[in-house]
Design an enzyme around this catalytic site. Structure first.
Site, PDB file in Angstrom:
ATOM      1  CB  SER A 192     -11.229   3.067  -2.167  1.00 16.50           C
ATOM      2  OG  SER A 192     -10.534   4.285  -2.092  1.00 16.50           O
ATOM      3  CB  SER A 248      -7.293   3.375  -1.043  1.00 15.28           C
ATOM      4  OG  SER A 248      -8.504   3.028  -0.386  1.00 15.28           O
ATOM      5  CE  LYS A 257      -8.539   0.140   1.710  1.00 12.88           C
ATOM      6  NZ  LYS A 257      -9.551   1.001   1.039  1.00 12.88           N
TER       7      LYS A 257
END
Length: 448
Positions: free
Chosen positions: A174, A150, A67
């Protein structure tokens, strides 16, 4: 769409039926395919090839995505934003990245995310939003659906075959939200077990370093690597597990496919011998008080972003900026009181759930909705965002551990089953999750 999990690929490598460079070539092709559009911020082919050329360790040169929240030496960490794009490259790897690299991971690239990790939907207006891969496979002609956030790009990378696992983060769901919306596995460990250093914070009191995988056994392995600890799986049979289903809040307003899949899952788990008790949990009625004015995410993100917003606020995603700015209303005294109230709530929740091995709930109350309306309609976006965050965020506030695993029938929209428990019970939860996965798999296939 079936893709082999990490353990299966390692077995193929050990048997010589494939090699790490071949698997990397396949992953790179997937990463550059239309299904992964907007999923990657950058692809590090040369770095990944170097690792795959000399495969070693538990990850054996297999592709892992990271990420865009974590430092990778020599790369800029922008957290899905444009305001950090001109920052200098990171001098060293974040500890979580270093642990993956030491385990032999071929770090294939940085994945897209909601700006500063502040949304469960996964939209990024700066760089484009990746579409939900699972829904695209179900109906290639249907409109694009939300990926979940996310850790949006991470989930897409795993679902599309561009990575065997994705390093992400979980502050209010997330990891588990995009995992649930893609039919993947997302494990959120007890926060303190994994190091958050070298990452851009959202809410340091809640942020958890963890991963998305294709199976529970892969989740166990990734957790062992990220936490630098051995998971002690227990041998208690499923019939010895006492599980709660909380009627309060968690089952409100479920979409019909979610309610049906969850009910089938409960029936299957009960038939396998588990003791399931439906309970009320009035303590969940206190959540509005604990999340007033945006709660810890707003207060703690405001502290980090205040100066950056003053200087560069017009370049933020307006939805993200609005949520951060809510924290300005939370005074230091109010924040201290909030921490105290949270600690008291955790104590009372721990007492209420002490007799159960875990709690079962739908991870999210909906299947992946169409993306286009949420790009233009703020009211629709915030309504969907709140629904997606509702169930998983309870576990972050509890400082607990949780795992989402698929419970839908193949060929239908993804639905996640979330098993969650108190903090520090990670090994017991992972042991249970392996049993739940084994029980649900034949039931899911027979419901095809």
């Amino acid at each position: 769409m079936h893709t082999p999990d990490l353990h299966t690929l390692r077995k193929q490598l050990d048997e010589g039926s494939t090699d790490a460079l071949t698997l990397l070539d396949q992953a790179l092709a997937a990463a550059r395919s239309p299904r992964c559009a907007h999923a990657f911020v950058s692809i590090d082919e040369q770095g990944a090839r170097t690792a795959a050329a000399a495969p070693a360790g538990a990850l054996a040169g297999l592709p892992i995505s990271v990420k865009d929240l974590y430092d990778i030496a020599g790369q800029v960490t922008s957290a899905g934003s444009v305001v950090l794009a001109d920052q200098p490259p990171a001098p060293v790897d974040a500890p979580a990245v270093a642990r993956l690299r030491a385990a032999g991971a071929a770090l294939i690239g940085r994945t897209q995310m909601t700006e500063f990790a502040f949304s469960g939907v996964g939209i990024n207006p700066h760089h484009g939003t990746p579409a939900n891969v699972a829904m695209a496979v179900l109906d290639p002609a249907a409109p694009a659906c939300v990926p979940g956030g996310s850790s949006s790009g991470g989930a897409v990378s795993v679902a599309a075959g561009a990575a065997v696992a994705a390093l992400g983060s979980d502050t209010g769901g997330s990891i588990r939200i995009p995992a649930a919306l893609h039919g993947l596995v997302g494990f959120k460990n007890t926060q303190a077990l994994t190091p958050a250093a070298g990452s851009i914070p959202l809410a340091p009191s809640l942020d958890t370093v963890c991963a998305i995988t294709r199976s529970v056994r892969d989740a166990v392995l990734l957790h062992e690597i990220l936490a630098e600890r051995i998971v002690r799986l227990d041998a208690a049979p499923l019939a010895a597990r006492r599980l709660a289903v909380v009627r309060t809040l968690m089952l409100d307003a479920l979409e019909t496919p979610v309610a049906a899949a969850f009910e089938r899952a409960l029936q299957t788990i009960a038939q396998a011998g588990a003791q399931i008790e439906f309970i009320d949990l009035p303590l969940l009625d206190e959540l509005p008080r604990l999340t007033q004015d945006g709660g810890l995410p707003a207060a703690e993100s405001w502290a980090w972003h205040r100066e950056l917003l003053a200087r560069d606020g017009e370049r933020y995603d307006p939805r993200v900026a609005a949520r951060i700015r809510r924290g300005a209303a939370i005074t230091p005294e109010a924040l201290a009181a909030l921490h105290a109230a949270r600690a008291d709530w955790i104590g009372r929740m721990s007492a209420a759930l002490a007799g159960f091995d875990a709690v079962l709930s739908p991870t999210v109350p909906m299947t992946p909705p169409p993306l286009a309306p949420l790009l233009v309609d703020d009211a629709a976006f915030f309504e969907v965002n709140a629904r997606l965050l509702r169930n998983p965020s309870v576990v972050n506030l509890l400082d607990g551990c949780a795992i989402s695993l698929p419970c839908h029938a193949p060929g239908t929209a993804p639905v996640g089953l979330m098993a969650w428990s108190l903090g520090g019970r990670d090994d017991r939860l992972l042991s249970l999750a392996l049993q739940l996965e084994a029980a649900l798999k034949p039931a899911r296939e027979s419901a095809r």
